[in-house]
Design a protein around this motif. Structure first.
Motif, mmCIF file in Angstrom:
data_model
loop_
_atom_site.group_PDB
_atom_site.id
_atom_site.type_symbol
_atom_site.label_atom_id
_atom_site.label_comp_id
_atom_site.label_asym_id
_atom_site.label_seq_id
_atom_site.Cartn_x
_atom_site.Cartn_y
_atom_site.Cartn_z
ATOM 1 N N LEU A 34 -21.296 57.545 -29.988
ATOM 2 C CA LEU A 34 -20.777 56.356 -30.656
ATOM 3 C C LEU A 34 -21.756 55.834 -31.703
ATOM 4 C CD1 LEU A 34 -19.203 54.638 -27.538
ATOM 5 C CD2 LEU A 34 -17.942 55.340 -29.593
ATOM 6 N N ALA A 35 -23.041 55.873 -31.389
ATOM 7 C CA ALA A 35 -24.049 55.452 -32.367
ATOM 8 C C ALA A 35 -23.988 56.335 -33.611
ATOM 9 C CB ALA A 35 -25.436 55.505 -31.732
ATOM 10 N N TYR A 36 -23.730 57.622 -33.404
ATOM 11 C CA TYR A 36 -23.648 58.549 -34.533
ATOM 12 C C TYR A 36 -22.399 58.304 -35.377
ATOM 13 C CZ TYR A 36 -27.669 61.428 -33.208
ATOM 14 O OH TYR A 36 -28.936 61.889 -32.956
ATOM 15 N N VAL A 37 -21.313 57.895 -34.747
ATOM 16 C CA VAL A 37 -20.140 57.493 -35.526
ATOM 17 C C VAL A 37 -20.478 56.267 -36.365
ATOM 18 C CG1 VAL A 37 -17.789 56.582 -35.400
ATOM 19 C CG2 VAL A 37 -18.464 58.499 -33.938
ATOM 20 N N ALA A 38 -21.172 55.311 -35.772
ATOM 21 C CA ALA A 38 -21.570 54.106 -36.504
ATOM 22 C C ALA A 38 -22.443 54.439 -37.705
ATOM 23 C CB ALA A 38 -22.307 53.145 -35.566
ATOM 24 N N ALA A 39 -23.302 55.434 -37.549
ATOM 25 C CA ALA A 39 -24.225 55.802 -38.622
ATOM 26 C C ALA A 39 -23.612 56.761 -39.638
ATOM 27 C CB ALA A 39 -25.476 56.429 -38.025
ATOM 28 N N GLY A 40 -22.385 57.224 -39.372
ATOM 29 C CA GLY A 40 -21.749 58.155 -40.288
ATOM 30 C C GLY A 40 -22.156 59.605 -40.092
ATOM 31 N N PHE A 41 -22.899 59.900 -39.018
ATOM 32 C CA PHE A 41 -23.300 61.287 -38.744
ATOM 33 C C PHE A 41 -22.120 62.104 -38.219
ATOM 34 C CE2 PHE A 41 -27.704 59.430 -37.492
ATOM 35 C CZ PHE A 41 -27.964 59.142 -38.827
ATOM 36 N N ALA A 42 -21.202 61.452 -37.532
ATOM 37 C CA ALA A 42 -19.934 62.037 -37.109
ATOM 38 C C ALA A 42 -18.832 61.105 -37.589
ATOM 39 C CB ALA A 42 -19.870 62.206 -35.594
ATOM 40 N N ASP A 43 -17.652 61.672 -37.831
ATOM 41 C CA ASP A 43 -16.552 60.863 -38.361
ATOM 42 C C ASP A 43 -15.727 60.209 -37.268
ATOM 43 O OD1 ASP A 43 -16.600 61.577 -41.389
ATOM 44 O OD2 ASP A 43 -16.772 63.505 -40.357
ATOM 45 N N GLY A 44 -15.719 60.802 -36.071
ATOM 46 C CA GLY A 44 -14.921 60.248 -34.989
ATOM 47 C C GLY A 44 -15.413 60.745 -33.648
ATOM 48 N N PHE A 45 -14.895 60.122 -32.600
ATOM 49 C CA PHE A 45 -15.293 60.454 -31.229
ATOM 50 C C PHE A 45 -14.124 60.167 -30.303
ATOM 51 C CE2 PHE A 45 -16.624 58.405 -27.209
ATOM 52 C CZ PHE A 45 -17.227 59.491 -26.578
ATOM 53 N N PHE A 46 -13.956 61.014 -29.284
ATOM 54 C CA PHE A 46 -13.012 60.716 -28.213
ATOM 55 C C PHE A 46 -13.514 61.344 -26.920
ATOM 56 C CE2 PHE A 46 -11.688 64.905 -29.523
ATOM 57 C CZ PHE A 46 -11.194 65.518 -28.382
#
Length: 291
Positions: free
Chosen positions: A198-210
């Motif tokens: 989730l932190a990586y989604v916030a930082a833009g390192f990943a585009d999404g998470f589930f």
């Protein structure tokens, strides 16, 4: 940076760094760490317990009447006027990675006030990366303001997830979800620590998470990071009710809608189940894009 932060966030950062010091010290001699299994494929170590104790001592040292909701030691109610302040703690998210020396794990601490997450810290001790957020003040990685990625097409996106690993975690359903997602995205990754995902989604390192099978301490801090970075977090239908629903999805607003169209039918939340019972109640766009 710390002088400008909310006082409660500063205390959470202090607690996370104290836990991180213990984790880093233990990582130098992984073979000597005592490991036990809570259930099949669900491990806990003496480091989890020591880190959690360090976090709780730091938090209650500053706010003795606050409540605690921790992965290893459970819940304790707060007192008096502060009883609605509850710290949600995962002392070592990614324990399986940690005991194998795979350097993807973190400390997660969130403060919930009257049912709403107000402060969040996710600390990666292997990289000394500190993600933090206060509601309404944005999300940060170390001293830098972070934002979710700007991609608008699912086919361009890197999506992170977590595989079911406990008995009864509906592995076959997850494989169907993966079968729907994988052909439509640029790539799927399974790092092994939901709070860090989730932190990586916030930082833009990943585009999404589930992911499914999650507990509140896995997602509480990371969820605030995502929303303060301009993203959305919810259950698989896209609704905001996720903290205790054991399913979580996060992305920037455009990608979030597209993911909800794909994953909504797998949701275990009540409204999704009702929609499945009445197919005419809603329909997905043919191209999988959000309406």
């Amino acid at each position: 940076m710390s002088s400008h932060l909310h006082p409660m966030l500063n205390v959470a950062i202090k607690a996370a760094r104290a836990a991180g010091t213990l984790i880093n010290r233990a990582s130098l001699d992984i073979e000597s760490v005592r490991v036990s299994a809570k259930q099949t494929n669900d491990f806990v170590t003496e480091v989890d317990h020591a880190a959690e104790q360090a976090i709780i001592e730091t938090l209650l040292g500053a706010y003795p009447d606050h409540g605690i909701w921790a992965e290893e030691s459970g819940r304790r109610e707060g007192k008096g006027r502060d009883r609605h302040h509850v710290w949600i703690i995962d002392p070592l998210d990614g324990t399986t990675n940690f005991i194998h020396g795979f350097p993807v794990y973190c400390v997660s601490i969130a403060l919930m006030v009257e049912g709403r997450i107000e402060q969040a810290v996710v600390y990666d001790p292997t990289r000394n990366d500190l993600f933090c957020a206060t509601r309404g003040r944005g999300a940060y990685l170390n001293d830098r303001r972070i934002r979710v990625a700007k991609r608008t097409q699912l086919r361009d996106c890197l999506i992170s997830t977590g595989f079911p690993f406990r008995p009864g975690d509906h592995f076959q359903t997850f494989m169907q979800m993966l079968q729907d997602i994988m052909p439509r995205v640029a790539g799927v990754r399974r790092p092994g620590a939901a709070a860090l995902d989730l932190a990586y989604v916030a930082a833009g390192f990943a585009d999404g998470f589930f992911e499914t099978g999650l507990s509140p301490w896995d997602v509480a801090a990371g969820a605030l990071l995502v929303t303060e970075a301009g993203g959305l977090v919810g259950n698989f239908t896209g609704e905001a009710d996720f903290l205790e629903r054991r399913e979580c999805m996060a992305a920037n607003p455009r990608i979030y809608g597209q993911m909800a169209n794909l994953l909504g039918k797998y949701s275990q939340c009540g409204t999704a189940q009702a929609a499945r019972a009445t197919p005419s109640a809603s329909s997905d766009d043919q191209d999988g894009n959000a309406r």
